[in-house]
Design a protein around this motif. Structure first.
Motif, PDB file in Angstrom:
ATOM      1  N   LEU A  51       0.814  -1.212   0.000  1.00  0.00           N
ATOM      2  CA  LEU A  51       0.000   0.000   0.000  1.00  0.00           C
ATOM      3  C   LEU A  51       0.847   1.262   0.000  1.00  0.00           C
ATOM      4  O   LEU A  51       0.533   2.239  -0.677  1.00  0.00           O
ATOM      5  CB  LEU A  51      -0.937   0.001   1.214  1.00  0.00           C
ATOM      6  CG  LEU A  51      -1.983  -1.111   1.260  1.00  0.00           C
ATOM      7  CD1 LEU A  51      -2.852  -0.977   2.496  1.00  0.00           C
ATOM      8  CD2 LEU A  51      -2.841  -1.093   0.005  1.00  0.00           C
ATOM      9  N   ALA A  55       1.043   4.527  -2.868  1.00  0.00           N
ATOM     10  CA  ALA A  55       0.705   5.807  -2.259  1.00  0.00           C
ATOM     11  C   ALA A  55       1.836   6.815  -2.432  1.00  0.00           C
ATOM     12  O   ALA A  55       1.603   7.984  -2.767  1.00  0.00           O
ATOM     13  CB  ALA A  55       0.383   5.615  -0.778  1.00  0.00           C
ATOM     14  N   GLY A 137       0.147   2.091   5.883  1.00  0.00           N
ATOM     15  CA  GLY A 137       0.233   0.980   4.938  1.00  0.00           C
ATOM     16  C   GLY A 137       0.964  -0.200   5.545  1.00  0.00           C
ATOM     17  O   GLY A 137       1.597  -0.974   4.824  1.00  0.00           O
ATOM     18  N   CYS A 211      -3.493  -4.023  -4.522  1.00  0.00           N
ATOM     19  CA  CYS A 211      -2.666  -3.135  -3.702  1.00  0.00           C
ATOM     20  C   CYS A 211      -2.488  -1.780  -4.384  1.00  0.00           C
ATOM     21  O   CYS A 211      -2.550  -0.728  -3.732  1.00  0.00           O
ATOM     22  CB  CYS A 211      -1.300  -3.763  -3.440  1.00  0.00           C
ATOM     23  SG  CYS A 211      -1.342  -5.238  -2.403  1.00  0.00           S
ATOM     24  N   GLY A 215      -3.750   1.549  -2.641  1.00  0.00           N
ATOM     25  CA  GLY A 215      -2.735   2.550  -2.351  1.00  0.00           C
ATOM     26  C   GLY A 215      -3.033   3.882  -3.013  1.00  0.00           C
ATOM     27  O   GLY A 215      -2.866   4.950  -2.408  1.00  0.00           O
TER      28      GLY A 215
END
Length: 397
Positions: A51, A55, A137, A211, A215
């Motif tokens: 994650l 991000a 995360g 994911c 994310g």
């Protein structure tokens, strides 16, 4: 509801940054001011894995001014299926180093502060201090609880997500939201210690592409909070079922209700990983009667489950078909979790014992079934416990 922006904008952007972020600045309701807010923002990302990786990519590309990335791990080859910030050449290197390289490639104006350390209850507050928004995360509940506690103490919004197998959840926790919004905390979704028994991704797997989706969603929530654009997920849990391409939204309200003595009375904790059962009485309902305290869902040992089956209960296996193809308890009814949550009345029997691999999904299904008036219990430990238990061995013999 939209919230006021968290960050005051920079006075101006450089010419190169104006060019790089041009597609943001022409967005209706976003514009130059929101982009300058991003440039002044500081986001802390805890975890550089499945994650945290997307991000960081999204936040750096968006032009966030400062990113603090906290992770103590080294890159392993098995990470590369989902942790897209890392490359084959990074195997053996610190995960946080990948963020420094990636941000420089995407956004030269973004400052990355790599922190190669284990976040603990003792250091979490210091590591997260100064961030406008925190994104969690991480992959253990011990760390998640430490992050949440520090954010509550600091009054910082926590953008939170979890992915396992083909399923995901995402939400925003905030102990001191703007006026008119109700504070929501991690403990309102997962009571203390509730997630400690959750299986790891190494045990049950995780879809790498999911994911990336989650994310990016976490990055979007952070951007919305920073800029004051759109409605954050505070008070709502987004539940994603990738196999069915279905996204549901579940309301999330505080678990604390006022007591007659003026203090706070906590309702009994809901079981872990039960987004469909997390709506609770609002903390503002001071005149409301004491909330009904639901009885805890019975957790049966394999021997108890076998005895209940012989007495007429139905074993309901909520795993996916590819899992049940590897073996089921004889006499089980097979109905994947997504189908149970969508239509619990499809289970046309008054008493069921819900089975999954380790117990988490069974808990979710049992809550939904009980809400539909079906007496549901859970095989504690799921098929893993059954396969280890002598009762299961006797049946299979």
């Amino acid at each position: 509801m939209a919230f006021p922006p968290l960050v005051e904008p920079l006075a101006e952007l450089s010419d190169s940054e104006l060019t790089r972020t041009a597609r943001h600045r022409v967005l209706a309701g976003f514009g130059d001011v929101a982009q300058r807010r991003l440039a002044a923002a500081h986001v802390a990302v805890v975890g550089a894995g499945g994650l945290g990786s997307p991000a960081v990519l999204a936040l750096a590309a968006a032009g966030v001014g400062t990113l603090t990335l906290i992770d103590d791990d080294l890159v392993e080859a098995s990470n590369l299926q989902r942790q897209v910030m890392h490359r084959v050449g990074d195997v053996g290197a610190a995960k946080v180093d990948s963020a420094v390289r990636i941000a420089a490639d995407l956004s030269p104006t973004t400052l990355v502060r790599p922190v190669q350390a284990v976040l603990t209850p003792a250091n979490a507050r210091d590591l997260l201090a100064g961030a406008h928004v925190v994104i969690d995360g991480t992959d253990t509940f011990e760390t998640r609880e430490a992050v949440a506690a520090a954010c509550e103490d600091l009054g910082v919004p926590l953008v939170w997500g979890v992915v396992q197998e083909f399923h995901a959840q995402a939400t925003v926790f905030w102990s001191t939201p703007p006026a008119g919004a109700v504070p929501v905390r991690l403990a309102d979704l997962y009571p203390p210690d509730a997630g400690r028994e959750a299986p790891t991704c190494a045990q049950v797997g995780v879809l790498g592409a999911l994911c990336l989706q989650v994310g990016a969603l976490l990055a979007t929530e952070a951007i919305k909070l920073i800029t004051g654009v759109g409605d954050p997920l505070l008070g709502r849990v987004l539940v994603i079922d990738a196999l069915r391409a279905r996204t549901d939204e579940v309301p999330l309200r505080p678990a604390d209700v006022p007591s007659h003595g003026g203090g706070v009375a906590r309702e009994p904790a809901v079981p872990e990983d039960v987004p469909a059962g997390v709506s609770r009485a609002s903390a503002g309902l001071q005149a409301a009667p004491e909330p009904t305290r639901p009885a805890p869902i019975p957790q049966l040992t394999p021997a108890e489950a076998l005895a209940a089956q012989r007495a007429g209960a139905v074993l309901l296996d909520v795993r996916e078909p590819f899992e049940t193809a590897r073996g089921v308890i004889p006499g089980s009814m097979l109905l994947p979790l997504g189908d149970v949550l969508a239509e619990p009345h499809r289970v046309e029997t008054p008493r069921v014992i819900v089975v999954c691999q380790v117990g988490m999904r069974a808990q979710r299904a049992a809550v939904a079934l009980r809400a539909a008036g079906i007496e549901a219990s859970v095989l504690a430990g799921g098929m893993d416990a059954w396969n280890r238990d002598a009762a299961g061995a006797a049946v299979r013999a």
